[in-house]
Each structure stands twice: as structure tokens, then as C-alpha cells.
Write an enzyme that holds these catalytic residues in place. Structure first.
Site, PDB file in Angstrom:
ATOM      1  N   LYS A   1       0.849  -1.199   0.000  1.00  0.00           N
ATOM      2  CA  LYS A   1       0.000   0.000   0.000  1.00  0.00           C
ATOM      3  C   LYS A   1       0.877   1.239   0.000  1.00  0.00           C
ATOM      4  O   LYS A   1       1.724   1.408   0.869  1.00  0.00           O
ATOM      5  CB  LYS A   1      -0.933   0.044   1.207  1.00  0.00           C
TER       6      LYS A   1
ATOM      7  N   GLU B   1       9.332   0.579  11.308  1.00  0.00           N
ATOM      8  CA  GLU B   1      10.349   1.643  11.290  1.00  0.00           C
ATOM      9  C   GLU B   1       9.584   2.938  11.502  1.00  0.00           C
ATOM     10  O   GLU B   1       8.851   3.386  10.626  1.00  0.00           O
ATOM     11  CB  GLU B   1      11.109   1.618   9.965  1.00  0.00           C
TER      12      GLU B   1
ATOM     13  N   CYS C   1      12.711  10.786   9.167  1.00  0.00           N
ATOM     14  CA  CYS C   1      12.466  10.211  10.491  1.00  0.00           C
ATOM     15  C   CYS C   1      13.678  10.311  11.403  1.00  0.00           C
ATOM     16  O   CYS C   1      13.535  10.389  12.623  1.00  0.00           O
ATOM     17  CB  CYS C   1      12.031   8.755  10.355  1.00  0.00           C
TER      18      CYS C   1
ATOM     19  N   GLU D   1       8.254  14.985  17.357  1.00  0.00           N
ATOM     20  CA  GLU D   1       8.775  14.878  16.000  1.00  0.00           C
ATOM     21  C   GLU D   1       8.027  15.880  15.119  1.00  0.00           C
ATOM     22  O   GLU D   1       6.857  15.691  14.804  1.00  0.00           O
ATOM     23  CB  GLU D   1       8.603  13.459  15.464  1.00  0.00           C
TER      24      GLU D   1
END
Length: 521
Positions: free
Chosen positions: A212, A288, A322, A419
């Protein structure tokens, strides 16, 4: 992949702030027409491009303007089920897992050759849909996509088991075999690199795939998947479904006939994915996830080089990385010099159309991400951090944000804890190693860290003390195909890339046979 550089509604929104904290930029002009045509907007299921079962589509947008690039088929539960059925049949009845590993490797090598052949076109599509600088895509990311596929092609015929000694008269084989159908969900910040990190090892190990794409960036994976078919990948081995997380993503995570799941994205979404997998058939999950990586500048550092590396560590890919070095810890002895030079470097950063030569920073991915970043900038101001550069949108069209630098940042501020995933650098001051280790580890994340020092003892002390999955010393964002990548704590579980990624897609089976009158044990 060497991203690494070589060793070398508040007051912020006022016109005065814009003038004081502006950034270098190309002049406002009409967006450059991308040198590529959108060829694939349907779902890839069982070797054919097809419409979604519902016939629904959704728009994918140009982040430079917010305008529609194309309408893409919107996959939902029924489409995921169709793709899983195709992948299951391809695994149970098709040639892929039964094909010799050498033949599988030859198909993957041809796949890499086709990626190289279409390098520029793929890069243009990636930039158009994502907003990253074209030069970054064409010279680094797409070549690395081909490199990663070749890396895993090389592994295909080198996967083997072993024999183990038993205490009695038994012959013991330990086999490594593919899981079967692997479900994979990739993010929007590096669409094709994350495609390679997941598709490469899964195919090398003999699995079939339902992938996806992120709803923000569906175009490049569809294009590249077509090249895989051209290379000889049998129908049903790689299926690509575009769609949204709560529908297509959730259906993939909960599907009872998916044997393995891999996800890259935010920590909060990763927790949902893990729960859905557990509540269905307890399929194993590789994650992850997010990060809030420290970049530590020690007192002995070459300040000019440290400034450039810290700037790269944070602002690369519009800060949408990230493992971005988003907590810049600087020793008090060099803090003032580092701060002034970091501010000057941010003001020199060139923001503009990512197709224009010389542009370092394109737009953020979409309006949602743009608004999230602006919220954090306002939070930094409201919590008492000092705005040194940037702090506002760039231009009047699209999702551009000025490179932003904050000083006087404290550990309890949101800009130091959360973040942000954008071009916002937070610079913090520290006194000694014990202090910076304690503060750097005081986070729910543990994805990566950067250390800038000329002292080997300092580097060794920090590398062993920091609880991070990857630590770069005097460099940052070095992503070679063989280097494992993944996080501690809430930055994920499992590793991608390198030999470790193969373990994500292999089951271990013990086979025990009695030995009669063995000559030796």
C-alpha cells in the site's frame, strides 16, 4: 546511499519578522512543467492495472501549488482482498517461490537495469508528487533505488540454512523459507527508497507482496512496479494498492491471509498497525517509526564543519526525515559561535520550485503537514524559545516554509520533544558528556544520533551510551545498502537494509530425521 555531506497567528507572522528572518530564494515565478507524463493511476493487481472495485478515485496534489496532478484509484477493503488473493495464488501455485534463487536474482537485476534506464523520468515523477528537489531525486535517490534492488538480487541465491548437532542419533536441518504473502505499507517522505527497503528483501526471499502506497505519493511506486513486470516478475507477485490508512491500510493489517506485515510511518500509527495485526492472525510486524534524533556538537569540534553537517542533518528533504537531527546539542564553549553561523546558513538556504537548479528546499508534502509545522513554530515562540531565522511560510502559493532556527530551547518544550517533521532546527546548550547523554536519552524515541568531535575517546563514550539504532560520527544520513537501519524504544522493531532485513521475510524451520547406525555424530 550517501546522503551524507563530505567532511566540510503570532508575532512571527508579521511583515517585520518576514523581513528580519527571510531566507534566500529564487524569485516567485510560474512552476516549471515537470518533464514526465503520468502513465499509471490504477491499482496493480495480479499483473494488471485495474480500477478500484468501487470505481472511486482520489486526487494526488502538486505540493508546489496544491493543484491536482492526477486522480488515482482509491483502493479499499475489497481491493486489498483481491490483491491478497492474487498474492496467495502466486505464492501457493505460481512459479516465484519455486523458481531457482538464481533465476529470481536475474529478474531483480533486470528490474534494476530498467530503473536505471528510466532514472530521469522516475525522478521527475517523485519530485512532482513529493516536492523534494529534483537534483536530490535524480542523482541520489533513484540511483540508490537501483542499487538496493541489485543488492537484494545478489542475496537471492545466497540464502541458506544449516545443519545442527543433536545429542543423539539425529540429523538436524535448519531451513530458512519465505513467509508467504507480505503486506507492506510505505510512507510519503521517501516513497521509492522505502519501496526498495521492503520489496527488495521480500522478493529476494521468495515472498509475494501486497504493497500500500501513501495516499500523498502514489504515482512513483505504480510506475516502478510496471517496470518489475517488464523485467519478468510473474503476475501476482507484486501488487500495489493506492488508498488511505483507515481503509486500505487497516484492511491489509487485519487480513487473515497476510503472513507478514511491514510498516514505515509515525509511532502513533505504528502502534495502531501493531494492534491490528495482533488482533487478527498475530502476523509478525516490522516497524520503522519516528525519531527525535540528537546531533551532538562537542567542544573540540570544527565549528564551520559542524554547522554545515548539523544544517544538513536537520533540513535535508525539507526536514521530512524520520532520523533528522532535530535536537542540536552544542557545548557551551562553542554555542554562541555555532548559533550565529547556523542562523547565517539557514538564511542562505535556497527555497523554491524543486525542479529549478540550485534549489535546496522544496515545499512540504501537503497542507496538513504544513499546518502541523507552523503549529510547532508558534509553540516554540509561545514557550519562550528565541526565533533566530525563518518562522513563517515562504511565498503565497504551495506548502513552502522558511528554514527556521530556534535558540534558548529547553528540553520540556514541544519543539524539543515532538517529531516536527519539518525545517525547524532547535539548538540546545550543554556543559559535559554526562549531561548530554542523560538529556539525549530522555525521549521515547531511539532511531539515530549524530556526534561531531575530533576526540576518539569522546566518540567511543557517546556511541556506547546513546540508546539509538544508528549513530553517525562526523557524518550524517549515510544509508548504504548494507547498513542496517531501525530504532530502539518507540522508534520501531526489527531492522531494514543489510543482511538483517532478510530475517524479516524468512521463517525458520527445524527438520529432524533419525539416523540408523551412523558412522559419526
Amino acid at each position: 546511499m550517501f546522503f551524507c555531506l563530505s567532511d566540510r497567528g503570532t508575532a512571527a507572522a508579521t511583515l517585520g519578522i518576514r523581513r528580519l528572518f527571510g531566507t534566500s530564494a529564487v524569485a516567485a515565478e510560474e512552476p516549471i512543467t515537470p518533464p514526465v507524463e503520468v502513465k499509471h493511476t490504477q491499482l496493480l493487481i495480479n499483473g494488471k492495472f485495474v480500477d478500484s472495485a468501487s470505481g472511486k478515485t482520489f486526487p494526488t496534489l502538486d505540493p508546489r501549488t496544491g493543484e491536482v496532478i492526477a486522480h488515482v484509484a482509491e483502493g479499499e477493503a475489497e481491493d486489498i482482498n483481491r490483491a491478497v488473493i492474487a498474492a496467495r495464488k502466486a505464492f501457493d501455485e505460481g512459479p516465484w517461490p519455486k523458481m531457482s534463487p538464481y533465476k529470481r536474482s536475474m529478474i531483480l537485476y533486470r528490474f534494476a537495469d530498467l530503473i536505471e534506464k528510466h532514472n530521469d523520468e522516475i525522478a521527475a515523477l517523485e519530485t512532482w508528487d513529493n516536492g523534494k528537489p529534483y537534483q536530490q531525486a535524480v542523482s541520489v535517490e533513484i540511483p540508490m533505488l537501483a542499487r538496493l534492488i541489485r543488492y537484494y538480487a545478489g542475496w537471492a541465491d545466497k540464502i541458506h540454512g544449516l545443519t545442527a548437532q543433536a545429542d543423539g542419533a539425529h540429523h538436524v536441518q535448519v531451513l530458512h523459507e519465505p513467509y508467504g504473502v507480505a503486506g507492506q505499507i510505505i510512507p510519503w517522505n521517501f516513497p521509492l527508497l522505502m519501496f526498495a527497503w521492503k520489496v527488495g528483501p521480500a522478493l529476494a526471499c521468495g515472498n509475494t507482496i501486497v504493497l500500500k502506497t501513501a495516499e500523498q505519493t502514489p504515482l512513483s511506486a505504480l510506475y516502478v512496479a510496471r517496470l518489475a513486470l517488464e523485467a519478468g516478475l510473474p503476475p501476482g507477485v507484486l501488487n500495489v494498492v493506492s488508498g488511505f490508512g483507515p481503509t486500505a491500510g487497516a484492511s491489509l493489517a487485519t487480513h487473515m491471509d497476510v503472513d507478514k506485515l511491514a510498516f514505515t510511518g509515525s509511532t502513533d500509527t505504528g502502534k495502531i498497525v501493531l494492534e491490528l495485526a495482533a488482533r487478527s492472525n498475530l502476523k509478525p510486524v516490522t516497524l520503522e517509526l519516528g525519531g527525535k534524533s540528537p546531533f551532538i556538537v562537542c567542544e573540540d569540534a570544527d565549528v564551520d564543519k559542524a554547522v554545515e553537517m548539523a544544517h544538513f542533518a536537520l533540513f535535508f528533504n525539507q526536514g521530512q526525515c524520520c532520523c533528522a537531527g532535530s535536537r542540536t546539542f552544542v557545548h557551551e564553549k562553542v554555542y554562541d559561535e555555532f548559533l550565529e553561523k547556523s542562523k547565517a546558513r539557514a538564511l542562505r538556504r535556497v527555497v523554491g520550485d524543486p525542479f529549478k537548479k540550485g534549489v535546496e528546499q522544496g515545499p512540504q508534502i501537503d497542507e496538513e503537514q504544513f499546518n502541523k509545522i507552523m503549529h510547532y513554530i508558534r509553540s516554540g515562540l509561545d514557550s519562550g524559545a528565541t526565533l533566530e531565522a525563518g518562522g513563517d511560510r515562504f511565498g503565497t502559493k504551495g506548502y513552502y516554509i522558511q528554514p527556521t532556527v530556534f535558540s534558548d530551547v529547553k528540553d520540556d518544550m514541544l519543539i524539543a520533544k515532538d517529531e516536527i517533521f519539518g525545517p525547524v532546527q532547535s539548538i540546545l546548550k550543554f556543559k559535559d558528556l554526562d549531561e548530554v547523554v542523560r538529556r539525549a536519552n530522555a525521549t521515547r524515541y531511539g532511531l539515530a544520533a549524530g556526534i561531531f568531535t575530533n576526540n576518539l575517546d569522546t566518540a567511543n563514550t557517546l556511541t556506547r551510551a546513546l540508546r539509538q539504532g544508528t549513530i553517525w560520527i562526523n557524518c550524517f544520513d549515510v544509508f548504504d545498502a548494507a547498513i542496517p537501519f531501525g530504532g530502539f524504544k518507540m522508534s520501531g522493531q526489527g531492522r531494514e537494509k543489510g543482511i538483517h532485513s532478510l530475517r524479516n521475510y524468512l521463517q525458520v524451520k527445524a527438520v529432524v530425521t533419525p539416523l540408523k547406525n551412523p558412522a559419526w555424530l
